[in-house]
Design an enzyme around this catalytic site. Structure first.
Site, PDB file in Angstrom:
ATOM      1  N   HIS A 263       0.838  -1.200   0.000  1.00  0.00           N
ATOM      2  CA  HIS A 263       0.000   0.000   0.000  1.00  0.00           C
ATOM      3  C   HIS A 263       0.869   1.244   0.000  1.00  0.00           C
ATOM      4  O   HIS A 263       1.933   1.247   0.606  1.00  0.00           O
ATOM      5  CB  HIS A 263      -0.911   0.010   1.239  1.00  0.00           C
ATOM      6  CG  HIS A 263      -2.098   0.895   1.056  1.00  0.00           C
ATOM      7  ND1 HIS A 263      -2.043   2.246   1.277  1.00  0.00           N
ATOM      8  CD2 HIS A 263      -3.341   0.623   0.617  1.00  0.00           C
ATOM      9  CE1 HIS A 263      -3.224   2.765   1.000  1.00  0.00           C
ATOM     10  NE2 HIS A 263      -4.030   1.809   0.597  1.00  0.00           N
ATOM     11  N   ASP A 319      -7.943  -5.572   0.793  1.00  0.00           N
ATOM     12  CA  ASP A 319      -8.498  -6.476  -0.209  1.00  0.00           C
ATOM     13  C   ASP A 319      -8.094  -7.935  -0.007  1.00  0.00           C
ATOM     14  O   ASP A 319      -8.593  -8.810  -0.705  1.00  0.00           O
ATOM     15  CB  ASP A 319      -8.059  -6.033  -1.618  1.00  0.00           C
ATOM     16  CG  ASP A 319      -8.700  -4.720  -2.016  1.00  0.00           C
ATOM     17  OD1 ASP A 319      -9.858  -4.497  -1.614  1.00  0.00           O
ATOM     18  OD2 ASP A 319      -8.055  -3.921  -2.710  1.00  0.00           O
TER      19      ASP A 319
END
Ligand code: CMC
Length: 383
Positions: A263, A319
């Protein structure tokens, strides 16, 4: 000359001043309007969180009841929208169906009366109310069935699950689904939110704002990753195949991107991934363990501990485990990203409203790297 250094992907460059949400990617903090996500996830509901994000404060009992009633009232979609969706190819991706239908709402409701608070509220209500109905309608119709009408006796999340299956969902399952929506509702200046704000800054209508954000969310580097994680787990197939799979991927490409990891902002394990993992386990106790969960745990261990991802700040993101929760709720893989969209509408709308309050059109600059004053070459002289 440029005023500041060029950063690919605008990394680290503030694109707005915002009080909607806050992330500390090293300490593992995510707050909506100052309230930690862990608290909201278990104490609130998705619609209350949407209210909080969009209007900046927790609603009173009366305010929340009025908001919920309005949303319930607007859940139906016009038959023309349903008929338009009937013409979509059943092999089309539900994210594309969602983007098209969200944009189509603008055909019916657009007035661009952005200084009218009643119009703003109506747009908020319509988008939150109708998007789940459109996702479920496309899903039913691509299977050759009529869409299921919203059920007025069910709340937001239970009604969505009902429209997907025509069965009243188990209350615990509906509650877990609602918590998942809370986790996905907002996440500072991510790509789709930036896209929403850029579109909003032109003073176009809110349906265009949401449609452009849906298109941005769809990509595999953003919301589309949740579906790709499941495809990856299916491809790995078994716990025993995790190591060979990792070795094979890294041999082919040492920079292979494993879906659901990494991320721009999170440098620790995303707190939402931790919560989703717990809820997956909660569901397994009742409905049996998912074989791919063990594959996911092993893959996390191999990458984070053995392959040095942890030292480099690459951990599971939101996710990674969400699809395993949705799978246990009987939801097909290609609806994972539309469900992310259903939830993120709340954050996009909050940013749309915030953008309008301080609006200046987004118009960044560029560093030109091309030529100048070239001659036009006639076709016959070109090589
Ligand atoms: N697998 C392997 N290596 C990775 C991964 C990954 N998933 N993510 C980042 N890295 C490495 C990357 O190779 C790079 O290494 P180096 O410094 O040696 O070149 C370093 O970490 C930095 O990565 P980056 O791609 O430059 O980072 P970014 O901030 O531009 O990208 C990202 C962030 C989320 C796009 C990226 O981590 C990624 O592609 N992850 C996989 C897709 C994914 O899971 N997306 C969902 C994001 S979370 C929520 C959402 O938006 O839906």
């Amino acid at each position: 000359t440029t005023a500041c250094e060029y950063k690919p992907g605008l990394e680290g460059i503030p694109a707005a001043q915002s009080s909607v949400s806050y992330i500390d990617g090293k300490k593992g903090i995510l707050e909506y309007r100052g309230i930690p996500i862990e608290e909201l996830a278990v104490k609130s509901t998705f619609l209350e969180v949407a209210y909080l994000l969009i209007w900046g404060k927790l609603p009173t009992k009366e305010e929340l009841a009025a908001f919920e009633t309005e949303i319930r009232y607007h859940r139906r979609i016009k038959y023309r929208i349903r008929d338009m969706m009937k013409c979509f190819p059943e092999t089309g991706h539900p994210m594309d169906a969602l983007q098209t239908s969200a944009a189509a709402l603008g055909l019916f409701y657009s007035r661009r009366a952005l200084d009218d608070q009643a119009y703003i509220r109506a747009a908020v209500v319509r988008l939150l109310a109708k998007i789940p109905t459109m996702v479920a309608a496309f899903h039913m119709m691509r299977r050759g069935n009529d869409p299921i009408q919203p059920n007025d006796n069910l709340d937001y999340s239970a009604n969505f699950l009902y429209m997907l299956t025509e069965r009243i969902p188990d209350p615990q399952e509906a509650e877990i689904f609602d918590r998942c929506l809370i986790l996905h509702a907002e996440h500072t200046m991510n790509a789709s939110t930036f896209s929403a704000r850029v579109t909003a800054s032109t003073l176009t209508d809110p349906y265009a704002v949401i449609a452009s954000a849906v298109g941005t969310l769809a990509g595999p580097l953003h919301g589309g990753a949740n579906e790709e994680v499941l495809e990856m787990l299916e491809e790995i197939g078994s716990v025993d195949n995790v190591r060979p799979y990792v070795e094979k991927c890294l041999k082919q490409n040492p920079k292979h991107k494993f879906m659901g990891f990494g991320h721009r902002v999170w440098k620790v394990k995303d707190p939402r991934a931790i919560m989703l993992q717990n809820w997956a386990e909660e569901l397994f106790e009742k409905k049996g363990r998912d074989e791919y969960y063990d594959v996911a745990i092993k893959l996390e261990k191999v990458l984070v501990e053995e392959k040095g991802f942890g030292e480099r700040g690459i951990y599971p993101n939101v996710d990674y485990y969400s699809g395993l929760v949705y799978r246990k709720l009987g939801i097909p893989n290609d609806l994972f990203t539309p469900i992310f969209g259903i939830s993120r509408v709340a954050g996009w709308l909050a940013h749309w409203k915030e953008q309008l309050e301080v609006n200046r059109i987004y118009r960044p600059t560029q560093i030109y790297t091309g030529d100048h004053a070239l001659s036009y070459i006639p076709m016959e002289e070109r090589v």
